[in-house]
Write an enzyme that holds these catalytic residues in place. Structure first.
Site, short mmCIF file in Angstrom:
data_model
loop_
_atom_site.label_atom_id
_atom_site.label_comp_id
_atom_site.label_asym_id
_atom_site.label_seq_id
_atom_site.Cartn_x
_atom_site.Cartn_y
_atom_site.Cartn_z
N LEU A 49 0.79 -1.24 0.00
CA LEU A 49 0.00 0.00 0.00
C LEU A 49 0.82 1.29 0.00
O LEU A 49 0.29 2.35 -0.26
CB LEU A 49 -0.93 0.01 1.23
CG LEU A 49 -1.94 -1.13 1.31
CD1 LEU A 49 -2.73 -1.06 2.61
CD2 LEU A 49 -2.88 -1.09 0.12
N GLU B 52 3.69 12.95 9.79
CA GLU B 52 3.93 11.54 10.09
C GLU B 52 4.58 11.38 11.46
O GLU B 52 5.26 10.39 11.75
CB GLU B 52 4.78 10.91 8.98
CG GLU B 52 4.17 11.07 7.60
CD GLU B 52 3.42 9.86 7.05
OE1 GLU B 52 3.74 8.73 7.39
OE2 GLU B 52 2.47 10.07 6.24
N HIS C 296 10.60 8.22 5.48
CA HIS C 296 10.63 8.95 6.76
C HIS C 296 12.09 9.24 7.09
O HIS C 296 12.98 8.45 6.74
CB HIS C 296 10.04 8.10 7.90
CG HIS C 296 8.57 7.89 7.82
ND1 HIS C 296 7.98 6.67 8.04
CD2 HIS C 296 7.56 8.75 7.55
CE1 HIS C 296 6.67 6.77 7.91
NE2 HIS C 296 6.38 8.02 7.60
N ASN D 54 7.43 -4.94 5.66
CA ASN D 54 6.54 -3.85 5.28
C ASN D 54 7.20 -2.48 5.50
O ASN D 54 6.53 -1.45 5.51
CB ASN D 54 5.23 -3.93 6.08
CG ASN D 54 4.05 -4.32 5.21
OD1 ASN D 54 4.10 -4.16 4.00
ND2 ASN D 54 3.00 -4.82 5.82
N CYS E 82 10.60 2.24 14.02
CA CYS E 82 9.23 2.49 13.54
C CYS E 82 8.20 1.94 14.51
O CYS E 82 7.11 2.50 14.64
CB CYS E 82 8.98 1.79 12.20
SG CYS E 82 10.05 2.29 10.88
#
Ligand code: SUG
Length: 449
Positions: A31, A182, A253, A366, A372
């Site tokens: 995604l 984010e 990021h 992912n 993270c």
């Protein structure tokens, strides 16, 4: 009567990490555009059970090292509310059957377990850095990707429940076009120690007003608005732009190409767009932060491609209760000899005392490394006692969650399986039993209807 002058109270701040508990619908949906691992592993079979157990094991490691550890709960997935907002109707099973026939991509989005990556939950500012002497939290709007943008309401509720007594919780920034946020993945704090005021570095992809084909998840305007509403001392706030080449190589990021903890700041040579801005910042930090240590990884040693696929800098650098610094790398870095040579000299060349490796392969596939998976904050001990203890972990609670995961999670999940309504039943049953285990009452919308 003589005045008794007591010694000035020294405030000691400790680090606390909240990890996103990996949910029962963890899958490889492909995604996230710009996220190399997510794109590479699209439609692979995931193992949600192993994913959750790997995440829990990382939390146990931090507990063993004397750190405070909490969890954020998995979000309600599938998120039927969004589908109802989009006009789908009927029972849960009818809605899943309908959307799986009409829009498979939408189905994947409302099933994503992406809330596990807690670094994107919010931006935190310590009261040591805020002119109003309050801790501040702003939930991220995660506006760049549909599957992530649906996290913010539940996140805001959870942050209020968990930290409502110890921080001002702001609203997520308005979800408008390119005005993405984010969270902590794009924010660094550098200080002499957690107990001293710090310097803030907000890292952004560029202005939201500049159109670009590159997905830039963090807008300068948003970083700046967070700095303002958190009442940060502007003389100690810096805004650095991400290197556009690093973004296009997969550093969606900043926490993939740089990290900081207390007086240690590590960055890849190509992490930031403007070297002059970086050098100015380093000069200021050298002059103001005790024993400041800046380590730059040369591109000639580890190029961006290796840095992004190894996730070397998505490691978790923490200060333990004995004030020693420990770094936790994803075990994948051991497959890279260039990363190995850099790591070999790390304890000699920096204030970092110890090195650990964790196997979180399911999340890594992912694009989610150790950093993270966690949201980090620093509080005084008396504030930690005001955090809702239901969300705080000890070994016994972790074992009970592991047992629940063992009971309910699948060990194989292909994105095609999302069309099976029994996955929805299994997911909700797990979440229901989890809230019971943690004494949280009804917090999910499926529990309220
Ligand atoms: O937003 N992956 C996440 C990974 C987030 C990593 N976080 C930090 N670097 N702090 C993302 O791209 C992939 C989901 C999928 O493809 O199914 C995903 O959302």
């Amino acid at each position: 009567m003589a005045k008794i002058i007591g010694a000035k109270k020294v405030m000691t701040f400790k680090e606390i990490n909240f990890d996103g508990l990996i949910g029962p619908t963890h899958n490889y949906g492909g995604l996230s555009e710009g996220n190399v691992a997510s794109q590479k592993n699209i439609d692979q079979v995931s193992n949600p059970k192993m994913a959750a157990l790997q995440g829990l094991q990382k939390m146990e490691l931090l507990l063993d090292e004397g750190l405070h550890q909490g969890i954020f709960l998995p979000h309600e997935r599938p998120y039927l509310k969004i589908l109802k907002d989009l006009g789908y109707s009927g029972s849960g099973t009818e809605i899943i059957n309908d959307v799986s026939k009409s829009n498979k991509l939408l189905l994947k989005n409302i099933y994503s377990a992406s809330s596990m990556w807690a670094a994107n939950t919010a931006t935190f500012s310590s009261k040591l850095d805020s002119l109003d002497n309050k801790n501040h939290l702003t939930p991220a709007n995660l506006n760049s990707m549909f599957h992530r943008s649906i996290e913010k309401d539940f996140v805001t509720n959870q942050l209020n429940d968990i930290f409502g007594q110890v921080a001002s919780i702001h609203q997520p920034r308005p979800p408008i076009g390119a005005f993405g946020d984010e969270g902590a993945a794009n924010h660094l704090r550098v200080s002499s120690s957690h107990s001293k005021e710090g310097f803030q570095v907000f890292v952004h992809g560029g202005s939201a007003f500049e159109y670009d084909k590159l997905v830039k998840r963090q807008a300068l305007e948003i970083s700046s608005s967070i700095s303002k509403s958190h009442k940060l001392d502007e003389t100690k706030v810096f805004f650095l732009q991400q290197n556009q080449e690093a973004i296009s190589e997969g550093s969606f990021h900043n926490d993939i190409v740089s990290l900081a903890n207390e007086n240690v700041f590590i960055a890849h040579e190509k992490a930031f767009e403007n070297k002059a801005d970086l050098n100015q910042l380093i000069g200021i930090l050298k002059a103001n932060v005790n024993n400041f240590s800046y380590l730059e990884i040369p591109d000639a040693l580890i190029n961006l491609k290796d840095l992004v696929s190894s996730y070397l800098l998505n490691s978790q650098l923490v200060t333990k209760s004995d004030n020693q610094m420990m770094i936790i790398f994803p075990s994948e870095v051991q497959e890279y000899s260039n990363c190995g040579s850099w790591i070999d000299s790390l304890t000699e060349n920096s204030p970092i005392d110890s090195i650990k490796y964790v196997d979180i392969r399911q999340s890594m596939m992912n694009g989610g490394g150790p950093a993270c998976l966690r949201f980090r904050a620093t509080f005084e001990e008396n504030e930690i006692s005001k955090i809702d203890a239901s969300y705080l972990m000890d070994h016994h609670k972790i074992q009970s969650i592991k047992d629940l995961v063992g009971k309910h999670y699948r060990d194989k999940l292909h994105p095609d399986d999302l069309a099976d309504p029994s996955l929805m039943e299994e997911s909700y049953l797990f979440l229901d039993e989890l809230t019971e285990l943690l004494n949280l009452g009804s917090i999910y919308s499926f529990q309220k209807t």
